[in-house]
Design an enzyme around this catalytic site. Structure first.
Site, PDB file in Angstrom:
ATOM      1  N   GLN A 183       0.843  -1.186   0.000  1.00  0.00           N
ATOM      2  CA  GLN A 183       0.000   0.000   0.000  1.00  0.00           C
ATOM      3  C   GLN A 183       0.886   1.247   0.000  1.00  0.00           C
ATOM      4  OE1 GLN A 183      -1.729  -1.488   3.680  1.00  0.00           O
ATOM      5  NE2 GLN A 183      -3.776  -1.301   2.781  1.00  0.00           N
TER       6      GLN A 183
ATOM      7  N   TRP B  91     -14.300  -3.070   2.063  1.00  0.00           N
ATOM      8  CA  TRP B  91     -13.241  -3.025   3.082  1.00  0.00           C
ATOM      9  C   TRP B  91     -13.862  -3.190   4.461  1.00  0.00           C
ATOM     10  CZ3 TRP B  91      -9.914   1.898   4.419  1.00  0.00           C
ATOM     11  CH2 TRP B  91      -8.857   1.521   5.261  1.00  0.00           C
TER      12      TRP B  91
ATOM     13  N   ASP C  34      -7.678  -1.616  -4.885  1.00  0.00           N
ATOM     14  CA  ASP C  34      -8.372  -0.781  -3.887  1.00  0.00           C
ATOM     15  C   ASP C  34      -7.954   0.679  -4.009  1.00  0.00           C
ATOM     16  OD1 ASP C  34      -9.270  -3.268  -3.013  1.00  0.00           O
ATOM     17  OD2 ASP C  34      -7.799  -3.396  -1.404  1.00  0.00           O
TER      18      ASP C  34
ATOM     19  N   ARG D  33     -14.842  -3.944  -3.746  1.00  0.00           N
ATOM     20  CA  ARG D  33     -15.043  -4.960  -2.724  1.00  0.00           C
ATOM     21  C   ARG D  33     -15.174  -4.231  -1.388  1.00  0.00           C
ATOM     22  NH1 ARG D  33      -9.165  -8.046  -2.057  1.00  0.00           N
ATOM     23  NH2 ARG D  33      -7.831  -6.196  -1.928  1.00  0.00           N
TER      24      ARG D  33
END
Length: 322
Positions: A144, A250, A188, A248
């Site tokens: 990330q 989290w 994401d 999706r």
């Protein structure tokens, strides 16, 4: 196109370093600083954005900072207590495609210690606005690494680019508006618990993955991601047909809708994927077009009979701050 008139209250600070324009009319280019703005870069008063932010001091008056063309290798936190606007130099204010100002930094979340600390730009100031600026986290694959954290109310981003790979744009909390911009990543890359509206944006996947990861947790949370009149597509030269999901969850009550948008062939027929255990997300689509817009094989889809409105997402006063 979104033509805008900006009215900033004139201000007077004893030190004489701050000012704000009485009126900034819509124009096709911005190659000089609007009146009253602090200036950064070539020909400017300050050589770094950090120095200009420090010059604002503890004032809470409206202010603006103009960034001349260039690449600013900085990691900044915007925590000014007044209404602050960043303007980037450009020959066309209506599009990100002519932006000449980039703020860039490279660090992953594991290296930095948290998502927020990895961000190239971390905004915690209510009422902040940004125009024609690229924000980049150059870390790439493997972890990330956030380009922008947006963690405040009434934030507005116009004709900007947010570029990264995993977790590019952390729309963390508050009300936020993104227009005429480009958001790029793979995994994401639009995530968090803000109530955010995206319009006339290019949302670009550079590899297989998931576009959104919304983190709404409670039924009373006003968290929304509304992607309205946007282009959902693969990066240039990227072959990822059917390998990208719209989102999706989290957190268990994630809420996302794509409406009035163009969905390319990159979108997997199932549309949505799972992540949070026990999630019951609200994932909807309305009036979309394109090769990826067929909903007949969708999973986790919530039927909806009409488009969501800006008032629902941003509040009845949205026109006063966008």
């Amino acid at each position: 196109m979104y033509l805008q008139n900006f009215l900033l209250t004139a201000l007077s600070i004893g030190t004489g370093v701050l000012g704000a324009p009485a009126e900034l009319a819509t124009r096709s280019s911005r190659t000089t600083a609007p009146a009253g703005c602090l200036t950064v870069g070539s020909g400017g008063t300050y050589s770094t954005i950090t120095e200009a932010l420090a010059a604002l001091g503890s004032s809470s008056a409206a202010a603006c900072i103009y960034l001349a063309s260039g690449t600013y290798e900085e990691q900044i936190t915007v925590k000014y207590s007044g209404a602050l606007t960043f303007y980037g130099e450009t020959v066309d204010t209506q599009t990100y495609k002519q932006n000449t100002v980039t703020i860039t930094h490279t660090i992953s979340s594991p290296e930095a210690g948290s998502l927020d600390k990895s961000a190239t730009v971390n905004v915690v100031s209510n009422g902040f606005k940004m125009h024609n600026i690229n924000v980049v986290n150059g870390y790439g694959t493997g972890a990330q690494a956030v380009a922008l954290v947006a963690n405040a109310n009434k934030l507005s981003f116009f004709a900007c680019q947010f570029l990264g790979y995993q977790d590019t744009l952390y729309a963390k909390s508050g009300t936020q508006h993104y227009a005429n911009s480009r958001i790029e990543g793979s995994v994401d890359y639009i995530f968090g618990a803000a109530s955010a509206w995206f319009t006339n944006c290019d949302i670009v996947s550079v590899a297989s993955g998931y576009i959104t990861a919304n983190s709404r947790e409670q039924p009373t949370d006003n968290t929304w991601y509304v992607i309205d009149d946007c282009n959902i597509k693969a990066g240039s030269g990227t072959s990822i047909g059917g390998a990208v999901y719209l989102g999706r969850p989290w957190r268990v009550l994630a809420r996302v809708i794509y409406q009035n948008s163009r969905l390319g062939s990159l979108i997997n027929p199932k549309g949505w994927a799972t992540m949070a255990a026990g999630a019951t997300p609200v994932f909807s689509e309305f009036n979309n077009s394109g090769d990826g817009s067929d909903t007949s094989a969708r999973l986790y889809e919530t039927p909806i009979s009409a488009a969501v409105t800006k008032e629902t997402v941003l509040g009845s006063d949205y026109a006063t701050w966008i």
